[in-house]
Enzyme design. Structure first.
Site, PDB file in Angstrom:
ATOM      1  N   HIS A  76      41.077  36.741  39.404  1.00 25.60           N
ATOM      2  CA  HIS A  76      40.650  37.707  40.423  1.00 25.60           C
ATOM      3  C   HIS A  76      39.170  37.979  40.168  1.00 25.60           C
ATOM      4  O   HIS A  76      38.813  38.606  39.165  1.00 25.60           O
ATOM      5  CB  HIS A  76      41.483  38.985  40.286  1.00 25.60           C
ATOM      6  CG  HIS A  76      41.137  40.057  41.263  1.00 25.60           C
ATOM      7  ND1 HIS A  76      41.916  40.315  42.371  1.00 25.60           N
ATOM      8  CD2 HIS A  76      40.122  40.944  41.304  1.00 25.60           C
ATOM      9  CE1 HIS A  76      41.393  41.325  43.049  1.00 25.60           C
ATOM     10  NE2 HIS A  76      40.286  41.722  42.415  1.00 25.60           N
ATOM     11  N   HIS A 108      35.213  39.140  41.424  1.00 30.89           N
ATOM     12  CA  HIS A 108      34.346  39.877  42.334  1.00 30.89           C
ATOM     13  C   HIS A 108      32.965  39.216  42.349  1.00 30.89           C
ATOM     14  O   HIS A 108      32.553  38.577  41.382  1.00 30.89           O
ATOM     15  CB  HIS A 108      34.252  41.345  41.913  1.00 30.89           C
ATOM     16  CG  HIS A 108      35.479  42.119  42.263  1.00 30.89           C
ATOM     17  ND1 HIS A 108      35.492  43.155  43.166  1.00 30.89           N
ATOM     18  CD2 HIS A 108      36.769  41.984  41.855  1.00 30.89           C
ATOM     19  CE1 HIS A 108      36.708  43.636  43.290  1.00 30.89           C
ATOM     20  NE2 HIS A 108      37.512  42.941  42.494  1.00 30.89           N
ATOM     21  N   ASN A 133      35.157  41.466  46.643  1.00 24.08           N
ATOM     22  CA  ASN A 133      35.795  40.254  46.158  1.00 24.08           C
ATOM     23  C   ASN A 133      35.056  39.018  46.654  1.00 24.08           C
ATOM     24  O   ASN A 133      34.208  39.083  47.547  1.00 24.08           O
ATOM     25  CB  ASN A 133      37.230  40.180  46.683  1.00 24.08           C
ATOM     26  CG  ASN A 133      38.115  41.267  46.145  1.00 24.08           C
ATOM     27  OD1 ASN A 133      38.731  41.125  45.106  1.00 24.08           O
ATOM     28  ND2 ASN A 133      38.190  42.382  46.857  1.00 24.08           N
ATOM     29  N   ARG A 177      44.765  45.242  50.325  1.00 22.97           N
ATOM     30  CA  ARG A 177      44.798  46.164  49.190  1.00 22.97           C
ATOM     31  C   ARG A 177      43.404  46.369  48.609  1.00 22.97           C
ATOM     32  O   ARG A 177      42.751  47.373  48.857  1.00 22.97           O
ATOM     33  CB  ARG A 177      45.761  45.633  48.117  1.00 22.97           C
ATOM     34  CG  ARG A 177      46.172  46.689  47.053  1.00 22.97           C
ATOM     35  CD  ARG A 177      45.170  46.914  45.952  1.00 22.97           C
ATOM     36  NE  ARG A 177      44.897  45.731  45.145  1.00 22.97           N
ATOM     37  CZ  ARG A 177      44.018  45.713  44.159  1.00 22.97           C
ATOM     38  NH1 ARG A 177      43.319  46.796  43.843  1.00 22.97           N
ATOM     39  NH2 ARG A 177      43.784  44.588  43.480  1.00 22.97           N
ATOM     40  N   ASP A 178      42.908  45.396  47.889  1.00 21.45           N
ATOM     41  CA  ASP A 178      41.606  45.548  47.236  1.00 21.45           C
ATOM     42  C   ASP A 178      40.479  45.683  48.258  1.00 21.45           C
ATOM     43  O   ASP A 178      39.511  46.415  48.049  1.00 21.45           O
ATOM     44  CB  ASP A 178      41.347  44.352  46.325  1.00 21.45           C
ATOM     45  CG  ASP A 178      40.241  44.588  45.314  1.00 21.45           C
ATOM     46  OD1 ASP A 178      39.440  45.507  45.523  1.00 21.45           O
ATOM     47  OD2 ASP A 178      40.182  43.846  44.319  1.00 21.45           O
ATOM     48  N   CYS A 203      36.543  48.393  42.995  1.00 21.65           N
ATOM     49  CA  CYS A 203      37.393  49.334  42.271  1.00 21.65           C
ATOM     50  C   CYS A 203      36.810  50.743  42.359  1.00 21.65           C
ATOM     51  O   CYS A 203      35.650  50.953  41.961  1.00 21.65           O
ATOM     52  CB  CYS A 203      37.519  48.910  40.809  1.00 21.65           C
ATOM     53  SG  CYS A 203      38.480  50.060  39.804  1.00 21.65           S
TER      54      CYS A 203
END
Length: 304
Positions: A203, A205, A245, A12-13, A236
């Site tokens: 979460h 980064h 990440n 996903r990310d 993002c």
């Protein structure tokens, strides 16, 4: 059960800001991740295909998840429409993102932060009625590229409102990678004060090279659930300057070297990072992938 739980967010990310890759390639990536032993994978987002074309095949990916029984798959949503799509696709573990700043919230979902918070209760009801669980992720928990520094108290207020509105768990997100260990500790402690019994994830980064230091600080402050992406991909699309990440292989290396069990095989994680680098057509932002894993005597095989 492992001492910490790592949720792999690469599908996903990790992929959301890349050029779209075929669904079959994503499934190949997921298969490589499952082989690492990771128990939790965030596979997609049910958001506007126009806004995030790389994840336009969310339903197609979700339709194949029964290939891997025993893995806890989840998906991200940004509103009630996405919740409906996810539930119809059979995904029952959902993450709803609430931005702690108005600037990012408007850029990301077209409404201010308070309006997003107000949606938690009806979304939780919708998810629970379908037998699912809802995690609220508080994005921009440290800084916003539009509004500047996020007050820690604002993060705590959202956390308290989320739990009062029916969220099952919480996560705090350093969306643009500006946090430092001291600030990480402060925000975690503020959230713990208002939600002491809640499962809390983080979460992070690695935009400014602080990701692993912040993860270790989070561990020291009681966090046991961490997000990361194989190869350190991600970012993002609605937050200028946001980049990848924490690399899963680097997080596993750090914890395992400290005697903390992750349940994840680092060599297979490196394999997954190599694979996703090939799939997206660019080198992964991972020091460990470039350097190789732990040094071994030459008679013990390669130095992955």
């Amino acid at each position: 059960m492992s001492a910490v739980e790592i949720r792999e967010v690469g599908p996903r990310d990790g992929l959301q800001i890349e050029d779209p890759i075929p669904t079959e390639a994503k499934l190949e990536f997921i298969d490589a991740l499952v082989a690492t032993g990771v128990g939790r994978i965030e596979v997609t987002s049910f958001v506007s295909p126009r806004a995030v074309p790389a994840l336009a095949d969310a339903e197609a990916v979700a339709a194949q998840l029964d290939r891997w029984p025993g893995v806890e798959f989840s998906a991200l949503v940004a509103g009630r429409g996405g919740v409906g799509r996810a539930l119809r696709a059979g995904v029952r573990r959902l993450e709803y993102v609430v931005s702690a700043s108005d600037g990012h919230s408007i850029a990301n979902v077209g409404r201010d932060s308070a309006a997003s918070v107000a949606l938690i209760a009806p979304i939780a009801e919708q998810v629970h009625a379908a037998g699912g669980t809802l995690e609220v992720i508080i994005a921009i928990a440290f800084d916003c590229p539009f509004d500047g520094r996020t007050p820690p108290q604002r993060v705590a207020e959202i956390a308290a409102q989320a739990m009062a509105s029916g969220a099952d768990s919480l996560a705090i997100a350093d969306t643009v990678g500006t946090a430092s260990p001291m600030r990480t500790a402060e925000v975690i402690d503020r959230v713990r004060a208002v939600a002491p019994a809640t499962e809390l994830g983080i979460h992070l980064h690695n935009t400014r090279g602080q990701g692993l230091a912040n993860a270790w600080t989070a561990y020291e402050h009681g966090v046991r659930r961490f997000d990361s992406a194989a190869g350190g991909l991600g970012g993002c699309p609605f937050a200028p300057g946001a980049s990848g990440n924490i690399a899963t292989e680097e997080l596993v290396y750090m914890f395992s070297d400290g005697g903390i069990d992750t349940g994840i095989d680092i060599d297979r994680t490196l394999d997954a990072a190599r694979l996703v680098s090939r799939l997206v057509g660019k080198p992964a932002a991972s020091n460990l992938l470039a350097a190789g894993g732990r040094l071994r005597p030459s008679n013990e095989g390669d130095n992955r």
